[in-house]
Enzyme design. Structure first.
Site, PDB file in Angstrom:
ATOM      1  N   HIS A  72       0.837  -1.205   0.000  1.00 37.58           N
ATOM      2  CA  HIS A  72       0.000   0.000   0.000  1.00 37.58           C
ATOM      3  C   HIS A  72       0.864   1.243   0.000  1.00 37.58           C
ATOM      4  CE1 HIS A  72       0.698  -1.132   4.210  1.00 37.58           C
ATOM      5  NE2 HIS A  72       0.571   0.152   4.530  1.00 37.58           N
ATOM      6  N   PHE A  73       0.342   2.280  -0.605  1.00 39.45           N
ATOM      7  CA  PHE A  73       1.011   3.572  -0.669  1.00 39.45           C
ATOM      8  C   PHE A  73       0.173   4.596   0.086  1.00 39.45           C
ATOM      9  CE2 PHE A  73       2.739   1.239  -4.182  1.00 39.45           C
ATOM     10  CZ  PHE A  73       4.021   1.716  -4.376  1.00 39.45           C
TER      11      PHE A  73
END
Length: 280
Positions: free
Chosen positions: A96-97
């Site tokens: 995830h960013f």
């Protein structure tokens, strides 16, 4: 928990954007106003395990989402943060960013070391090592090179399979001789010697199976356009980041239908003969 959001089973999820490859949503505990997460829909825990296609899709989604967040909340700055591994503060095992809008008086604290971790000489060595291991972009790999790479890997897979069959073939005359001699001469230790041979060949066969599976994973990653250096035959590159080749078979290899159902009965026969020879 991210898979539940991606799959639509979390009714409380605050979805910003979703398509067939990527989902963006607001976290439960935003660090700043407008804090947004962007994740691949496919469950993958390590950033280095995403495909080149997924990296392009994520990059495009991050850019689109960041532009929307900036337009919505007008931050003074922005952090794009990605963490892989426990020591890097990754708490959810799904790539995830974080898109984090920033203001001068916000609560975010990011601290970088004030001293270099490497001197110039050490950094030069690191540079050479990283350059030597940098995979080519799949755009730079010709179809002929990829086919040849796959043929090399397939040859190893075939060799492992043939070695597995050969180990069973080699074992048969050994156990026939040892078990037969133990029965006719009532020799306990000869039966034990036969069981030892079964154990050694079973361990060897399980190792062949382990290596075959590892190279099949490498084959699949090369075929799917994964970031594998051209003509590399290192199966650890298809595993999790930081993994190494381990030549000891795992439990799943030992209990495989190609190993346990073949060697376990032979061990039991040896035990029965040994007990009989000992008692007579």
């Amino acid at each position: 928990m991210f898979c539940a959001i991606v799959g639509g089973s979390d009714s409380n999820a605050k979805i910003v954007y979703r398509d067939q490859q990527v989902t963006a949503f607001l976290p439960l505990m935003p660090a700043t106003r407008g804090h947004t997460l962007v994740v691949p829909n496919r469950h993958v825990a390590d950033l280095t395990d995403i495909t080149e296609l997924e990296s392009r899709q994520l990059g495009a989604a991050i850019r689109r989402t960041a532009r929307a967040v900036r337009a919505a909340v007008s931050p003074e700055g922005m952090n794009i943060i990605q963490s892989t591994g426990d020591v890097a503060t990754q708490t959810v095992p799904h790539v995830h960013f974080h898109i984090v809008p920033r203001w001068a008086d916000d609560r975010m604290v990011l601290s970088w070391p004030t001293e270099a971790a490497e001197d110039d000489a050490a950094q030069a060595e690191t540079l050479v090592l990283v350059r030597s291991l940098l995979p080519k972009s799949t755009d730079d790999v010709s179809p002929d090179d990829r086919r040849q790479h796959l043929s090399f890997i397939q040859a190893i897979v075939t060799r492992m399979s043939q070695a597995s069959s050969s180990s069973k073939t080699w074992l048969l005359p050994i156990i026939t001789l040892t078990y037969g001699y133990a029965v006719t001469k009532e020799q306990f230790w000869v039966a034990v010697l036969g069981m030892l041979a079964v154990f050694v060949f079973g361990l060897l066969d399980a190792n062949y199976l382990k290596q075959e599976r590892a190279f099949r994973k490498l084959y699949d990653k090369v075929a799917s356009g994964g970031d594998i250096p051209t003509f590399s035959l290192n199966p650890s590159l298809a595993g999790p980041a930081g993994s190494r080749v381990n030549y000891w078979p795992d439990w799943e290899d030992i209990r495989s239908w190609a190993v346990a159902p073949v060697y376990a009965p032979l061990i039991l026969v040896g035990v029965a003969i040994a007990v009989w020879a000992h008692c007579t």
